[in-house]
Design a protein around this motif. Structure first.
Motif, PDB file in Angstrom:
ATOM      1  N   ASP A   1     129.728 -19.026 -85.321  1.00  0.00           N
ATOM      2  CA  ASP A   1     130.084 -19.853 -84.166  1.00  0.00           C
ATOM      3  C   ASP A   1     131.365 -19.359 -83.518  1.00  0.00           C
ATOM      4  O   ASP A   1     132.448 -19.492 -84.094  1.00  0.00           O
ATOM      5  CB  ASP A   1     130.289 -21.305 -84.626  1.00  0.00           C
ATOM      6  CG  ASP A   1     128.979 -21.978 -84.974  1.00  0.00           C
ATOM      7  OD1 ASP A   1     128.075 -21.995 -84.116  1.00  0.00           O
ATOM      8  OD2 ASP A   1     128.858 -22.498 -86.103  1.00  0.00           O
TER       9      ASP A   1
ATOM     10  N   HIS B   1     126.479 -17.364 -82.036  1.00  0.00           N
ATOM     11  CA  HIS B   1     126.374 -18.472 -81.088  1.00  0.00           C
ATOM     12  C   HIS B   1     127.678 -18.536 -80.299  1.00  0.00           C
ATOM     13  O   HIS B   1     128.711 -18.926 -80.843  1.00  0.00           O
ATOM     14  CB  HIS B   1     126.119 -19.755 -81.902  1.00  0.00           C
ATOM     15  CG  HIS B   1     126.109 -21.007 -81.088  1.00  0.00           C
ATOM     16  ND1 HIS B   1     126.194 -22.257 -81.680  1.00  0.00           N
ATOM     17  CD2 HIS B   1     125.997 -21.225 -79.764  1.00  0.00           C
ATOM     18  CE1 HIS B   1     126.145 -23.183 -80.740  1.00  0.00           C
ATOM     19  NE2 HIS B   1     126.033 -22.587 -79.564  1.00  0.00           N
TER      20      HIS B   1
ATOM     21  N   MET C   1     130.009 -20.140 -77.896  1.00  0.00           N
ATOM     22  CA  MET C   1     130.401 -21.352 -77.172  1.00  0.00           C
ATOM     23  C   MET C   1     131.654 -21.015 -76.385  1.00  0.00           C
ATOM     24  O   MET C   1     132.748 -21.509 -76.676  1.00  0.00           O
ATOM     25  CB  MET C   1     130.629 -22.498 -78.165  1.00  0.00           C
ATOM     26  CG  MET C   1     129.336 -23.050 -78.729  1.00  0.00           C
ATOM     27  SD  MET C   1     129.580 -23.951 -80.264  1.00  0.00           S
ATOM     28  CE  MET C   1     129.560 -22.566 -81.401  1.00  0.00           C
TER      29      MET C   1
ATOM     30  N   HIS D   1     124.792 -17.766 -89.486  1.00  0.00           N
ATOM     31  CA  HIS D   1     125.122 -18.264 -88.145  1.00  0.00           C
ATOM     32  C   HIS D   1     126.637 -18.217 -87.939  1.00  0.00           C
ATOM     33  O   HIS D   1     127.397 -18.730 -88.750  1.00  0.00           O
ATOM     34  CB  HIS D   1     124.599 -19.698 -88.019  1.00  0.00           C
ATOM     35  CG  HIS D   1     124.751 -20.306 -86.668  1.00  0.00           C
ATOM     36  ND1 HIS D   1     123.883 -20.049 -85.625  1.00  0.00           N
ATOM     37  CD2 HIS D   1     125.671 -21.178 -86.172  1.00  0.00           C
ATOM     38  CE1 HIS D   1     124.250 -20.744 -84.565  1.00  0.00           C
ATOM     39  NE2 HIS D   1     125.349 -21.432 -84.859  1.00  0.00           N
TER      40      HIS D   1
ATOM     41  N   ASP E   1     120.647 -26.678 -84.064  1.00  0.00           N
ATOM     42  CA  ASP E   1     121.996 -26.506 -84.589  1.00  0.00           C
ATOM     43  C   ASP E   1     122.769 -27.820 -84.484  1.00  0.00           C
ATOM     44  O   ASP E   1     122.979 -28.323 -83.380  1.00  0.00           O
ATOM     45  CB  ASP E   1     122.691 -25.402 -83.771  1.00  0.00           C
ATOM     46  CG  ASP E   1     124.082 -25.063 -84.278  1.00  0.00           C
ATOM     47  OD1 ASP E   1     124.493 -25.558 -85.336  1.00  0.00           O
ATOM     48  OD2 ASP E   1     124.759 -24.270 -83.580  1.00  0.00           O
TER      49      ASP E   1
HETATM   50 ZN    ZN Z   1     126.353 -22.985 -83.823  1.00  0.00          ZN
END
Ligand code: ZN
Ligand code: DX5
Length: 214
Positions: A33, A64, A66, A31, A173
């Motif tokens: 970020d 992911h 953001m 994963h 998450d």
């Molecule tokens: Zn994340």
């Protein structure tokens, strides 16, 4: 449940080794970020990290985003070798177009909801996503406490998938550890992200196994 260690809690001086280590110890996905300092109050990883990790692991790279207006970065993450690109419903006015763009790049498309966002906010696009990521903390930082109420949304997504024949995986998450992983599995989660619990563990294999076998 599958486990996706979040490299946010890895040691960036030895990032490649930290990825290979969790791969050898049973991690299913990695994963990644990406934070822009605007959508969330932190700055982290970009497509260059995905590009650097792509040749060293065969694991699914779960990105992911953001970031505000994530559509601006989809092509770069796809080119870098992302397997999944997940975008927040709260970060774009054009979620349908953004998901289409991800799919047109040949990448699996994920949608993310913050703890304060209901499942109803994404009901119009559930038929077109490969992944729904339910945030179990407010995004921005590793090491925060799990918000148990968010699991009601996981249960709702399990029901909606069954009723409508949808295909998405359900991911959570934030704040996942040996205990909260059990609650996630009971609610119907398919993939659990875990950062600090995995990377700060004395016994990383034990931490990974405790989530996989929760
Ligand atoms: Zn994340
Ligand atoms: C939080 C990130 C998470 C974070 C999770 O905004 O999206 O992926 O790394 O960290 P832990 O597992 O420590 O809560």
């Amino acid at each position: 449940m599958k486990v996706a260690p979040s490299i946010l809690s890895a040691n960036f001086a030895t990032l490649g080794e930290d990825v290979k280590k969790v791969e050898q110890l049973g991690a299913d996905w990695i994963h990644i970020d990406a934070m822009d300092g605007q959508f969330v109050p932190n700055l982290t990883l970009g497509p260059n990290i995905v590009e650097g990790l792509r040749p060293i692991t065969t694991l699914t790279l779960d990105c992911h985003l953001m970031v505000q207006e994530p559509e601006r970065f989809v092509k770069e993450f796809a080119k870098a070798g992302a397997d999944y690109i997940s975008v927040h419903i709260e970060a774009t006015n054009h979620i349908h177009r953004t998901l289409q763009l991800i799919k047109s790049e040949g990448v699996k498309a994920g949608i993310v909801i913050n703890p304060g966002t209901p499942v109803s906010a994404i009901s119009a696009v559930l038929g077109m996503v490969d992944l729904v990521l339910v945030m179990t903390v407010n995004p921005g930082f590793g090491g925060q406490a799990f918000i148990p109420e968010t699991l009601d949304k996981v249960r709702e997504l399990v029901e909606l998938r069954k009723e409508n024949g949808y295909q998405y995986l359900i991911e959570v998450d934030g704040g996942v550890n040996g205990q909260t992983a059990k609650l996630c599995r009971e609610a119907g989660v398919d993939v659990a992200v875990a950062g600090s619990y995995v990377y700060y563990a004395d016994d990383i294999k034990k931490a990974i196994d405790s989530i996989k076998e929760a």
